[in-house]
Design a protein around this motif. Structure first.
Motif, short mmCIF file in Angstrom:
data_model
loop_
_atom_site.label_atom_id
_atom_site.label_comp_id
_atom_site.label_asym_id
_atom_site.label_seq_id
_atom_site.Cartn_x
_atom_site.Cartn_y
_atom_site.Cartn_z
N GLU A 94 0.82 -1.21 0.00
CA GLU A 94 0.00 0.00 0.00
C GLU A 94 0.86 1.26 0.00
O GLU A 94 0.51 2.27 -0.62
CB GLU A 94 -0.94 0.00 1.21
CG GLU A 94 -2.07 -1.02 1.12
CD GLU A 94 -3.13 -0.64 0.07
OE1 GLU A 94 -3.18 0.54 -0.33
OE2 GLU A 94 -3.91 -1.52 -0.33
N THR A 95 1.99 1.20 0.70
CA THR A 95 2.89 2.36 0.73
C THR A 95 3.47 2.62 -0.66
O THR A 95 3.60 3.77 -1.09
CB THR A 95 4.00 2.14 1.76
OG1 THR A 95 3.40 1.87 3.04
CG2 THR A 95 4.91 3.36 1.87
N MET A 96 3.79 1.54 -1.37
CA MET A 96 4.27 1.69 -2.75
C MET A 96 3.16 2.23 -3.65
O MET A 96 3.37 3.16 -4.44
CB MET A 96 4.79 0.34 -3.27
CG MET A 96 5.24 0.35 -4.72
SD MET A 96 6.50 1.62 -5.08
CE MET A 96 7.91 0.93 -4.23
N GLU A 97 1.95 1.70 -3.52
CA GLU A 97 0.85 2.11 -4.40
C GLU A 97 0.45 3.56 -4.15
O GLU A 97 0.16 4.31 -5.09
CB GLU A 97 -0.36 1.20 -4.18
CG GLU A 97 -0.19 -0.21 -4.75
CD GLU A 97 -1.39 -1.10 -4.49
OE1 GLU A 97 -1.29 -2.30 -4.78
OE2 GLU A 97 -2.42 -0.60 -4.00
N GLU A 98 0.39 3.96 -2.89
CA GLU A 98 -0.17 5.27 -2.56
C GLU A 98 0.87 6.39 -2.59
O GLU A 98 0.55 7.53 -2.89
CB GLU A 98 -0.86 5.23 -1.20
CG GLU A 98 -2.04 4.26 -1.22
CD GLU A 98 -2.87 4.30 0.04
OE1 GLU A 98 -2.48 4.98 1.01
OE2 GLU A 98 -3.92 3.64 0.05
N ALA A 99 2.12 6.05 -2.25
CA ALA A 99 3.15 7.09 -2.17
C ALA A 99 4.30 6.86 -3.14
O ALA A 99 5.16 7.72 -3.29
CB ALA A 99 3.70 7.18 -0.74
N GLY A 100 4.32 5.70 -3.79
CA GLY A 100 5.46 5.39 -4.63
C GLY A 100 6.74 5.29 -3.81
O GLY A 100 7.83 5.58 -4.30
N ALA A 101 6.60 4.85 -2.56
CA ALA A 101 7.73 4.87 -1.64
C ALA A 101 8.08 3.45 -1.19
O ALA A 101 7.20 2.67 -0.83
CB ALA A 101 7.39 5.72 -0.41
N ARG A 102 9.36 3.13 -1.19
CA ARG A 102 9.83 1.84 -0.70
C ARG A 102 10.16 1.96 0.78
O ARG A 102 10.85 2.89 1.21
CB ARG A 102 11.05 1.36 -1.47
CG ARG A 102 10.69 0.82 -2.87
CD ARG A 102 11.92 0.26 -3.54
NE ARG A 102 12.55 -0.76 -2.71
CZ ARG A 102 13.86 -0.93 -2.60
NH1 ARG A 102 14.69 -0.15 -3.25
NH2 ARG A 102 14.34 -1.90 -1.82
N ILE A 103 9.68 0.99 1.56
CA ILE A 103 9.93 1.00 2.99
C ILE A 103 10.45 -0.34 3.45
O ILE A 103 10.30 -1.35 2.77
CB ILE A 103 8.65 1.33 3.81
CG1 ILE A 103 7.54 0.31 3.50
CG2 ILE A 103 8.18 2.75 3.55
CD1 ILE A 103 6.30 0.48 4.36
N GLU A 104 11.10 -0.30 4.62
CA GLU A 104 11.48 -1.53 5.31
C GLU A 104 10.59 -1.64 6.54
O GLU A 104 10.65 -0.77 7.42
CB GLU A 104 12.95 -1.44 5.72
CG GLU A 104 13.51 -2.68 6.35
CD GLU A 104 15.00 -2.46 6.67
OE1 GLU A 104 15.85 -2.82 5.83
OE2 GLU A 104 15.28 -1.91 7.76
N ILE A 105 9.76 -2.68 6.56
CA ILE A 105 8.80 -2.83 7.66
C ILE A 105 9.53 -3.23 8.94
O ILE A 105 10.40 -4.11 8.94
CB ILE A 105 7.76 -3.91 7.30
CG1 ILE A 105 6.89 -3.45 6.12
CG2 ILE A 105 6.92 -4.29 8.51
CD1 ILE A 105 5.79 -2.48 6.49
#
Lengths: 177, 177
Positions: A85-96
């Motif tokens: 969801e973070t990729m879809e909504e913000a185009g952002a890669r995260i480490e959970i």
């Protein structure tokens, strides 16, 4: 629901034998159509002490700010759903990182789960559901323009935990009204 | 799913416009039928240092031992679901404490959440889904006859936490195989 997804016949609302609550029941093929709560998975992406929020480009709550979050899909873990969801909504890669909040919202049949997360790069590419994505200092968080109560409660807990210098897991319920 | 629950027409499996995964789509009325993971809510009922387990009277895993748990229903919180399942399966009243484990099981599209809980009275009245309910000392836990991997993992974490003298929240995933 008015028709049976299994055979197409009309379904009736009644308490099945051995059950205690009304369900949509198909008398033609015998299938009982259960309806159950949905999991909303989200992230609290941090980057150098700031938090990533997204301003919604869709209803409900068009124009309001939210943590990236959305309905968990079949075949994924809660953490994978939050990262997707973070990729879809913000185009952002995260480490959970670890789960931070689990909030039941029984009046809309949802459970919201938010994870702490580390934003890997401070660049964003908002998707179609997002007007803009932005990093906020704690002092600048848009408290009056938060889209959902679960997001506001999660941010409140996060701010309090950071002030106390230790993050814990928060289990909460939100009642209607 | 083969028919539209909204209008009764046949549905097709395809990727809707603006989506990225296949869904059951009704071309007659336009409704998209999403399918999402289910939450299984359970309890770890303690009474004077012993744990309450139930021996299953239904498939899957007939005759095996489980913590009381079951599918969360619409209109309830995760904690309420755990307490209701404990009443239904063991006839036991509990006081829910903090959440203890959240385990994603993506290959069956489920998320299992277990709460620590205090058993209020040591008497049981097992429901139709339970052969017997019994309190177990840690040394007597039936490790070889546990019904589900999420229950075994939760019990393992509980035993380790108790030995260390502090209980924490455990987020885990279980992969197929």
């Amino acid at each position: 629901m008015k028709f049976c997804s299994n055979c197409g016949a009309a379904v009736a609302r009644r308490v099945p034998v051995g059950d205690s609550v009304p369900r949509w029941v198909c008398d033609a093929c015998g299938v009982i159509h259960y309806q159950n709560p949905l999991v909303v998975a989200g992230a609290i992406p941090e980057y150098e002490g700031r938090l990533l929020l997204c301003r919604r480009a869709i209803e409900p709550r068009y124009g309001y700010w939210t943590l990236p979050a959305g309905f968990m899909e079949n075949g994924e873990t809660v953490a994978q759903a939050a990262a997707r969801e973070t990729m879809e909504e913000a185009g952002a890669r995260i480490e959970i990182a670890e789960p931070f909040s689990m909030i039941s919202v029984p009046y809309v049949n949802q459970v919201h789960v938010f994870f702490r997360a580390r934003l890997l790069h401070p660049g964003f590419a908002p998707g179609e559901e997002t007007l803009e994505a932005q990093l906020f200092d704690e002092a600048a968080l848009p408290w009056k323009d938060i889209a959902f109560r679960t997001v506001g409660l999660t941010l409140k807990c996060w701010v309090e935990d950071r002030r106390q210098g230790r993050f814990t897991f928060h289990a909460e319920d939100i009642a209607a009204g």
